[in-house]
Design a protein around this motif. Structure first.
Motif, short mmCIF file in Angstrom:
data_model
loop_
_atom_site.label_atom_id
_atom_site.label_comp_id
_atom_site.label_asym_id
_atom_site.label_seq_id
_atom_site.Cartn_x
_atom_site.Cartn_y
_atom_site.Cartn_z
N ASP A 63 62.56 100.08 30.64
CA ASP A 63 61.14 100.08 30.99
C ASP A 63 60.35 99.51 29.82
O ASP A 63 60.57 99.90 28.66
N GLN A 64 59.41 98.62 30.13
CA GLN A 64 58.63 98.01 29.06
C GLN A 64 57.59 98.99 28.56
O GLN A 64 56.81 99.54 29.32
N LEU A 65 57.58 99.22 27.26
CA LEU A 65 56.63 100.11 26.63
C LEU A 65 55.38 99.38 26.16
O LEU A 65 54.30 99.94 26.11
N GLY A 66 55.54 98.13 25.79
CA GLY A 66 54.40 97.39 25.28
C GLY A 66 54.86 96.15 24.55
O GLY A 66 56.02 95.77 24.63
N GLU A 67 53.92 95.53 23.83
CA GLU A 67 54.22 94.31 23.09
C GLU A 67 53.56 94.37 21.72
O GLU A 67 52.52 95.00 21.55
N VAL A 68 54.18 93.69 20.77
CA VAL A 68 53.52 93.42 19.49
C VAL A 68 53.50 91.91 19.31
O VAL A 68 54.34 91.20 19.86
N ALA A 69 52.52 91.45 18.56
CA ALA A 69 52.38 90.00 18.43
C ALA A 69 51.73 89.66 17.10
O ALA A 69 51.06 90.49 16.47
N GLY A 70 51.90 88.44 16.68
CA GLY A 70 51.26 87.94 15.48
C GLY A 70 51.21 86.43 15.49
O GLY A 70 52.15 85.78 15.93
N ASN A 71 50.09 85.88 15.04
CA ASN A 71 49.91 84.44 15.00
C ASN A 71 49.60 83.98 13.58
O ASN A 71 49.00 84.72 12.80
N GLY A 72 50.01 82.77 13.28
CA GLY A 72 49.66 82.17 12.00
C GLY A 72 49.36 80.70 12.19
O GLY A 72 50.01 80.02 12.99
N ILE A 73 48.34 80.19 11.49
CA ILE A 73 47.95 78.78 11.64
C ILE A 73 48.00 78.10 10.28
O ILE A 73 47.54 78.66 9.28
N GLY A 74 48.59 76.92 10.23
CA GLY A 74 48.64 76.15 8.99
C GLY A 74 48.35 74.69 9.26
O GLY A 74 48.71 74.16 10.31
N ARG A 75 47.67 74.03 8.34
CA ARG A 75 47.40 72.60 8.47
C ARG A 75 48.42 71.83 7.65
O ARG A 75 48.73 72.19 6.52
N ILE A 76 48.95 70.75 8.23
CA ILE A 76 49.95 69.96 7.53
C ILE A 76 49.54 68.49 7.59
O ILE A 76 48.85 68.07 8.51
#
Length: 371
Positions: A63-76
């Motif tokens: 059974d799904q309890l939930g989600e965790v997430a994270g984002n990161g942005i970089g310029r190249i």
């Protein structure tokens, strides 16, 4: 992934790597996390590269309890390769780790189910209703493959190895129990026949199937989309792509709509733009990385934005050779198999070609050779 493991270990009493979900109970863990890592590319110059991490947290009843997430942005400054994602990845892992506190609390309370979980303290974890139970991949489910090799183009030079590569892959898959569209490798397809074979591929699939698509031939990236090149194509401007080429997403859509449990796409098509001298502009080097739908694995013969080696004329390409050898290794799981392919191609080409993999979470294990 090592950084993510470190973040997990700082917030959980014990972190165990599992080969499959069925092993969770025997390992004595409280919760399982399925991890998805995605990298979004921008334009060639000044791009914003986004690294997205998502963890789906499940209890031992699936059974799904939930989600965790994270984002990161970089310029190249120019088109990315793996080692250039460091800044964006660090930010993504940091955000991901901050979102784990609620998940750690849920995992701790699973041993005392009478205690209600506290209210969410972060929007990065969203409780979700229980979904249907996860099922393992069927050991003897139907295996269907479409193998295409385009070599003899009408308006650009012939490719020396792609027909051989397609025949080799088709023979290997057939020997491993796959039913092939058309009974074998489909060679030198014009656009009409290419689309016909793709449609037939979709009709042969069903909800329990393992679907495999392999393509050797010219492919190109135009405005961020990947196209496979039929032998009768001769585009002169970007707008011609939609009516003369085959959008790779057409194959993904057929596989996804069929409900096939596992979908594997292998693109041995990372070559230079064959129409560059004929006026077709705006074509980027190699192929672009595509998002993999649920239950999908996409293997590129080389990294996004790079071109592949053809191998000795009249022989087989390094990717096809490594792929077919790895497929025939008994008891090797699909993820390990494609990693072995990448290692072998990298060594064979003296680091000139490094296969790339994009995938979404895959429930269950799959072996090309299950002995």
């Amino acid at each position: 992934t090592h950084a993510i493991q470190r973040a997990l270990k700082h917030r959980f009493k014990r972190v165990v790597k599992l080969d499959n979900l069925a092993a969770a109970g025997a390992a004595g863990v409280d919760a399982v996390m399925l991890l998805d890592i995605r990298i979004d590319y921008g334009s060639i110059t000044g791009t914003k590269t986004t690294v997205k991490l998502r963890g789906i947290i499940m209890d031992l009843n699936h059974d799904q309890l939930g989600e965790v997430a994270g984002n990161g942005i970089g310029r190249i400054p120019f088109f990315p390769t793996a080692y250039m994602f460091h800044d964006a990845s660090v930010r993504a892992v940091r955000n991901f780790a901050q979102s784990l506190d609620r998940a750690s609390d849920i995992a701790a309370r699973l041993r005392a189910p009478g205690l209600p979980a506290p209210a969410s303290s972060t929007p990065l974890l969203a409780s979700a209703p229980a979904g249907p139970p996860l099922r393992p991949l069927p050991a003897n489910g139907r295996r269907v493959a479409l193998v295409v090799g385009n070599a003899h183009y009408r308006d650009v030079p012939t490719l020396s190895n792609t027909a051989n590569d397609a025949r080799l892959v088709a023979r290997t898959l057939k020997g491993l129990g796959f039913t092939l569209v058309g009974g074998g490798a489909q060679l030198d397809l014009d656009r009409h026949r290419f689309l016909t074979e793709i449609a037939q591929f979709g009709r042969m699939l069903n909800g329990g199937a393992v679907a495999v698509f392999y393509y050797a031939g010219h492919g190109l990236q135009l405005r961020g989309e990947n196209y496979l090149v039929p032998v009768d194509a001769n585009p002169e401007k970007p707008a011609d792509a939609d009516i003369q080429l085959v959008d790779t997403s057409a194959i993904l859509h057929q596989m996804e709509d069929s409900g096939a449990r596992l979908k594997v796409v292998m693109l041995d098509a990372c070559r230079n733009n064959p129409f560059g001298g004929r006026g077709l502009r705006g074509v980027d080097s190699g192929l672009a990385q595509m998002a993999a739908p649920v239950g999908t694995l996409i293997s590129y013969a080389t990294a996004p934005g790079h071109v592949a080696e053809d191998g000795a004329a009249g022989g087989d390409g390094p990717y096809a050779l490594a792929l077919t050898r790895a497929m025939r290794q008994p008891g090797v799981g699909i993820l390990r198999m494609f990693n072995d392919v990448a290692v072998q191609v990298d060594a064979t080409t003296a680091h000139a070609q490094q296969p790339w993999l994009a995938l979404s979470p895959i429930d269950g294990d799959f072996y090309f050779d299950g002995r």
